[in-house]
Design a protein around this motif. Structure first.
Motif, mmCIF file in Angstrom:
data_model
loop_
_atom_site.group_PDB
_atom_site.id
_atom_site.type_symbol
_atom_site.label_atom_id
_atom_site.label_comp_id
_atom_site.label_asym_id
_atom_site.label_seq_id
_atom_site.Cartn_x
_atom_site.Cartn_y
_atom_site.Cartn_z
ATOM 1 N N SER A 159 0.883 -1.314 0.027
ATOM 2 C CA SER A 159 0.024 0.086 -0.010
ATOM 3 C C SER A 159 0.877 1.324 -0.197
ATOM 4 O O SER A 159 2.201 1.096 0.505
ATOM 5 C CB SER A 159 -0.932 -0.007 1.103
ATOM 6 O OG SER A 159 -1.691 -0.973 1.209
ATOM 7 N N THR A 160 0.299 2.308 -0.622
ATOM 8 C CA THR A 160 1.343 3.541 -0.506
ATOM 9 C C THR A 160 0.413 4.743 -0.084
ATOM 10 O O THR A 160 -0.562 4.703 -0.040
ATOM 11 C CB THR A 160 1.582 3.785 -2.080
ATOM 12 O OG1 THR A 160 0.384 4.169 -2.764
ATOM 13 C CG2 THR A 160 2.478 2.734 -2.674
ATOM 14 N N ALA A 161 1.314 5.876 0.698
ATOM 15 C CA ALA A 161 0.629 6.818 1.138
ATOM 16 C C ALA A 161 1.475 8.181 0.711
ATOM 17 O O ALA A 161 2.669 8.059 0.553
ATOM 18 C CB ALA A 161 0.627 6.976 2.623
ATOM 19 N N ARG A 162 0.918 9.148 0.461
ATOM 20 C CA ARG A 162 1.593 10.491 -0.144
ATOM 21 C C ARG A 162 2.321 11.345 1.057
ATOM 22 O O ARG A 162 3.022 11.965 0.690
ATOM 23 C CB ARG A 162 0.753 11.390 -0.957
ATOM 24 C CG ARG A 162 -0.401 11.784 -0.113
ATOM 25 C CD ARG A 162 -1.275 12.602 -1.203
ATOM 26 N NE ARG A 162 -2.595 12.854 -0.438
ATOM 27 C CZ ARG A 162 -3.754 12.036 -0.354
ATOM 28 N NH1 ARG A 162 -3.663 10.847 -0.928
ATOM 29 N NH2 ARG A 162 -4.758 12.530 0.275
ATOM 30 N N ASP A 163 1.683 10.930 2.191
ATOM 31 C CA ASP A 163 2.336 11.872 3.443
ATOM 32 C C ASP A 163 1.959 11.497 4.798
ATOM 33 O O ASP A 163 1.142 10.096 4.773
ATOM 34 C CB ASP A 163 1.862 13.538 3.395
ATOM 35 C CG ASP A 163 0.210 13.737 3.250
ATOM 36 O OD1 ASP A 163 -0.172 12.573 3.885
ATOM 37 O OD2 ASP A 163 -0.389 14.582 2.870
ATOM 38 N N ALA A 164 2.323 11.867 5.906
ATOM 39 C CA ALA A 164 2.052 11.326 7.227
ATOM 40 C C ALA A 164 0.436 11.182 7.529
ATOM 41 O O ALA A 164 0.070 10.328 7.957
ATOM 42 C CB ALA A 164 2.965 11.962 8.327
ATOM 43 N N ASP A 165 -0.290 12.048 7.222
ATOM 44 C CA ASP A 165 -1.613 12.096 7.373
ATOM 45 C C ASP A 165 -2.217 11.139 6.894
ATOM 46 O O ASP A 165 -2.958 10.352 7.206
ATOM 47 C CB ASP A 165 -2.430 13.510 7.043
ATOM 48 C CG ASP A 165 -1.789 14.530 7.934
ATOM 49 O OD1 ASP A 165 -1.427 14.413 9.269
ATOM 50 O OD2 ASP A 165 -2.148 15.720 7.779
ATOM 51 N N ARG A 185 -4.384 7.445 8.161
ATOM 52 C CA ARG A 185 -5.524 7.055 7.816
ATOM 53 C C ARG A 185 -5.666 5.540 7.280
ATOM 54 O O ARG A 185 -6.515 4.687 7.777
ATOM 55 C CB ARG A 185 -6.088 7.587 6.725
ATOM 56 C CG ARG A 185 -6.636 9.200 7.130
ATOM 57 C CD ARG A 185 -7.391 9.894 6.131
ATOM 58 N NE ARG A 185 -6.933 10.105 4.737
ATOM 59 C CZ ARG A 185 -6.065 11.198 4.568
ATOM 60 N NH1 ARG A 185 -5.840 12.187 5.489
ATOM 61 N NH2 ARG A 185 -5.573 11.183 3.305
ATOM 62 N N LEU A 186 -4.679 5.113 6.636
ATOM 63 C CA LEU A 186 -4.492 3.896 6.367
ATOM 64 C C LEU A 186 -4.130 2.717 7.718
ATOM 65 O O LEU A 186 -4.709 1.711 7.825
ATOM 66 C CB LEU A 186 -3.185 3.605 5.549
ATOM 67 C CG LEU A 186 -3.383 4.184 3.946
ATOM 68 C CD1 LEU A 186 -2.351 3.903 3.083
ATOM 69 C CD2 LEU A 186 -4.623 3.451 3.322
#
Length: 233
Positions: A33-39, A43-44
């Protein structure tokens, strides 16, 4: 733990790099899974458990070191930091914040893979009952018993806290009916007052995520006079 059954979270504000890492790690057998920033990562993390987080240090807003420090207040998920070459102070600060390792950019993908596998080999194998399958399949869905995660292909299916508890209970006894009173007792162990009618409502909601036709359930069945049963493929 082996890499073949590990779920990784990549956190980096560089969209191109996120995509390249995701494709490379998928080809090497990981769930990614990927996330663009800490926030976005938070959420993930609120709905999923990960085996390892690959985290860029230099991100807009909350940087990787601050995010690592906040993670360590309530979870022990391993963290591999990605740092710009020459940022010695960032590497030291990251390790002090609780990171498990770091890798300087630019890097060879194979080195990243070696470092990820080295961290995962140090992790203890998850506890589980002997003889229980690691994955339960329900048509297009699969349920990871050890991590308590439900997936449709490469997409996670978000479960509420109660739905996740129910899935864990049913996954411990696939093919065996569990009474409503037993479910009430098990769900109420955290101090909540769960009544049988509330369990029925939660079962209905869970069926909407498991079944192609919730009114005629194939996988989460009602056993007359006995309770409910998970019947995977």
């Amino acid at each position: 733990m082996s890499g073949a059954d590990a779920h990784l979270l990549i956190v980096d504000d560089d969209e191109r790099l996120r995509g390249l890492l995701r494709k490379f790690l998928l080809r090497n057998g990981f769930l990614v899974s990927t996330a663009r920033d800490a926030d976005h990562a938070r959420r993930l993390l609120a709905g999923l458990d990960f085996d390892l987080i690959v985290l860029d240090v230099m991100m807009p807003g909350e940087d990787g070191i601050a995010f690592t420090r906040s993670l360590r207040t309530d979870r022990e998920t391993p963290v591999l930091l990605l740092t710009a070459r020459g940022e010695t102070e960032h590497r030291i600060a990251g390790l002090e914040a609780g990171a498990d390792d770091y890798l300087a950019k630019p890097f060879e993908p194979r080195e990243l893979l070696l470092r990820i596998n080295a961290i995962l080999r140090r992790l203890p194998e998850p506890d589980g009952k002997a003889g229980l399958p690691k994955l339960l399949h329900m048509g297009p869905l699969r349920y990871d018993v050890a991590r308590g995660e439900l997936w449709r292909g490469e997409q996670p299916v978000r479960l509420t806290t109660t739905e996740a508890q129910l899935m864990r209970l049913f996954a411990q006894r696939p093919g065996e009916a569990i009474s409503r009173s037993r479910l009430v007792a098990d769900l109420g162990r955290d101090g909540g007052q769960v009544q049988e009618r509330a369990v029925d409502v939660q079962i209905t909601r869970l069926r909407r995520k498991l079944e192609s036709d919730p009114k005629q359930p194939r996988y989460l069945q009602t056993v007359r006079g006995e309770g409910y049963m998970l019947a995977p493929d």
